[in-house]
Scaffold this motif. Structure first.
Motif, mmCIF file in Angstrom:
data_model
loop_
_atom_site.group_PDB
_atom_site.id
_atom_site.type_symbol
_atom_site.label_atom_id
_atom_site.label_comp_id
_atom_site.label_asym_id
_atom_site.label_seq_id
_atom_site.Cartn_x
_atom_site.Cartn_y
_atom_site.Cartn_z
ATOM 1 N N UNK A 64 0.837 -1.192 0.000
ATOM 2 C CA UNK A 64 0.000 0.000 0.000
ATOM 3 C C UNK A 64 0.874 1.245 0.000
ATOM 4 N N UNK A 65 0.301 2.350 -0.402
ATOM 5 C CA UNK A 65 1.006 3.633 -0.384
ATOM 6 C C UNK A 65 0.390 4.529 0.678
ATOM 7 N N UNK A 66 1.241 5.116 1.498
ATOM 8 C CA UNK A 66 0.767 6.026 2.537
ATOM 9 C C UNK A 66 0.019 7.191 1.895
ATOM 10 N N UNK A 67 -1.139 7.531 2.445
ATOM 11 C CA UNK A 67 -1.945 8.623 1.925
ATOM 12 C C UNK A 67 -2.971 8.197 0.899
ATOM 13 N N UNK A 68 -2.989 6.924 0.515
ATOM 14 C CA UNK A 68 -3.948 6.433 -0.469
ATOM 15 C C UNK A 68 -5.144 5.799 0.248
ATOM 16 N N UNK A 69 -6.322 5.949 -0.356
ATOM 17 C CA UNK A 69 -7.583 5.438 0.195
ATOM 18 C C UNK A 69 -7.849 4.053 -0.394
ATOM 19 N N UNK A 70 -8.119 3.071 0.457
ATOM 20 C CA UNK A 70 -8.317 1.691 0.014
ATOM 21 C C UNK A 70 -9.634 1.129 0.530
ATOM 22 N N UNK A 71 -10.163 0.135 -0.209
ATOM 23 C CA UNK A 71 -11.262 -0.677 0.285
ATOM 24 C C UNK A 71 -10.783 -2.124 0.275
ATOM 25 N N UNK A 72 -11.086 -2.829 1.367
ATOM 26 C CA UNK A 72 -10.661 -4.218 1.530
ATOM 27 C C UNK A 72 -11.869 -5.045 1.926
ATOM 28 N N UNK A 89 -1.405 -3.193 12.309
ATOM 29 C CA UNK A 89 -1.906 -2.698 11.032
ATOM 30 C C UNK A 89 -3.041 -1.698 11.250
ATOM 31 N N UNK A 90 -4.001 -2.055 12.115
ATOM 32 C CA UNK A 90 -5.143 -1.173 12.333
ATOM 33 C C UNK A 90 -4.728 0.149 12.959
ATOM 34 N N UNK A 91 -3.604 0.180 13.666
ATOM 35 C CA UNK A 91 -3.116 1.445 14.233
ATOM 36 C C UNK A 91 -2.333 2.260 13.206
ATOM 37 N N UNK A 92 -1.965 1.641 12.094
ATOM 38 C CA UNK A 92 -1.200 2.327 11.051
ATOM 39 C C UNK A 92 -2.087 2.894 9.955
ATOM 40 N N UNK A 93 -3.402 2.743 10.102
ATOM 41 C CA UNK A 93 -4.350 3.244 9.111
ATOM 42 C C UNK A 93 -5.401 4.097 9.803
ATOM 43 N N UNK A 94 -6.094 4.917 9.017
ATOM 44 C CA UNK A 94 -7.274 5.628 9.501
ATOM 45 C C UNK A 94 -8.469 4.918 8.882
ATOM 46 N N UNK A 95 -9.304 4.317 9.722
ATOM 47 C CA UNK A 95 -10.470 3.577 9.239
ATOM 48 C C UNK A 95 -11.616 4.556 9.006
ATOM 49 N N UNK A 96 -12.053 4.636 7.762
ATOM 50 C CA UNK A 96 -13.207 5.480 7.437
ATOM 51 C C UNK A 96 -14.482 4.790 7.888
ATOM 52 N N UNK A 97 -14.672 3.533 7.446
ATOM 53 C CA UNK A 97 -15.856 2.789 7.861
ATOM 54 C C UNK A 97 -15.670 1.305 7.625
ATOM 55 N N UNK A 98 -16.455 0.526 8.348
ATOM 56 C CA UNK A 98 -16.559 -0.914 8.143
ATOM 57 C C UNK A 98 -18.029 -1.173 7.815
ATOM 58 N N UNK A 123 -13.876 -2.966 4.617
ATOM 59 C CA UNK A 123 -13.236 -1.891 5.365
ATOM 60 C C UNK A 123 -12.714 -0.870 4.373
ATOM 61 N N UNK A 124 -13.042 0.400 4.586
ATOM 62 C CA UNK A 124 -12.446 1.465 3.774
ATOM 63 C C UNK A 124 -11.550 2.277 4.699
ATOM 64 N N UNK A 125 -10.351 2.579 4.216
ATOM 65 C CA UNK A 125 -9.363 3.218 5.078
ATOM 66 C C UNK A 125 -8.319 3.973 4.272
ATOM 67 N N UNK A 126 -7.578 4.816 4.965
ATOM 68 C CA UNK A 126 -6.432 5.505 4.384
ATOM 69 C C UNK A 126 -5.190 4.961 5.072
ATOM 70 N N UNK A 127 -4.236 4.470 4.279
ATOM 71 C CA UNK A 127 -2.961 3.997 4.824
ATOM 72 C C UNK A 127 -2.176 5.213 5.312
ATOM 73 N N UNK A 128 -1.635 5.148 6.519
ATOM 74 C CA UNK A 128 -0.963 6.303 7.110
ATOM 75 C C UNK A 128 0.518 6.042 7.400
#
Length: 152
Positions: A64-72, A89-98, A123-128
């Protein structure tokens, strides 16, 4: 007094003037839109993870790339009660929603996700935070029972 007030107004407006200039040349080549990291141009769907007894979770590691928005998407076949844990991992991302069965959850933090029966979660999130992480089935030791995730 009027000059000081005028100067304060001009200084306060300067950041907005800079943003207005950016909008004039906004286009696909200019980067993200007004929504920033949540813009459609910054989104990517990752390959689904599968929870099934004795089967690999993923086809391979994820980068993943930091600052990119992903859906998993995580799919469980119900063959056994299974979970995925990965506090690092969950602490290294910002979770938008599940999203689970159409119900949207916006958590402040996640440690694991457990499936008692067949189902699907997205899960949709931004890698940080750059680094190497794992999502794995708790108590498992096999390489196929985890997925390696690298945030660059």
């Amino acid at each position: 007094m009027k000059k000081a007030l005028f100067a304060a107004v001009v200084l306060a407006a300067m950041p907005f003037a800079a943003l207005a200039d950016d909008d004039d040349d906004a286009g696909p080549e200019a980067g993200m839109g007004l929504a920033g990291v949540l813009s459609k141009s910054n989104r990517e769907a990752l390959p689904a993870l599968t929870l099934s007894t004795g089967q690999p979770i993923a086809k391979g590691p994820l980068t993943l790339k930091s600052g990119k928005y992903y859906t998993l998407k995580i799919e469980a076949d119900g063959s056994q009660e299974l979970a995925l844990e990965g506090a690092g991992f969950f602490r290294a991302i910002w979770v938008n929603e599940i999203v689970i069965e159409g119900i949207e959850i916006r958590p402040l933090g996640v440690d694991s996700i457990e499936f008692d029966e067949a189902g699907e979660a997205e899960i949709s999130f931004v890698a940080i935070k750059p680094g190497s992480y794992h999502l794995k089935i708790p108590g498992s030791t096999g390489d196929t029972q985890q997925v390696a995730i690298t945030i660059e």
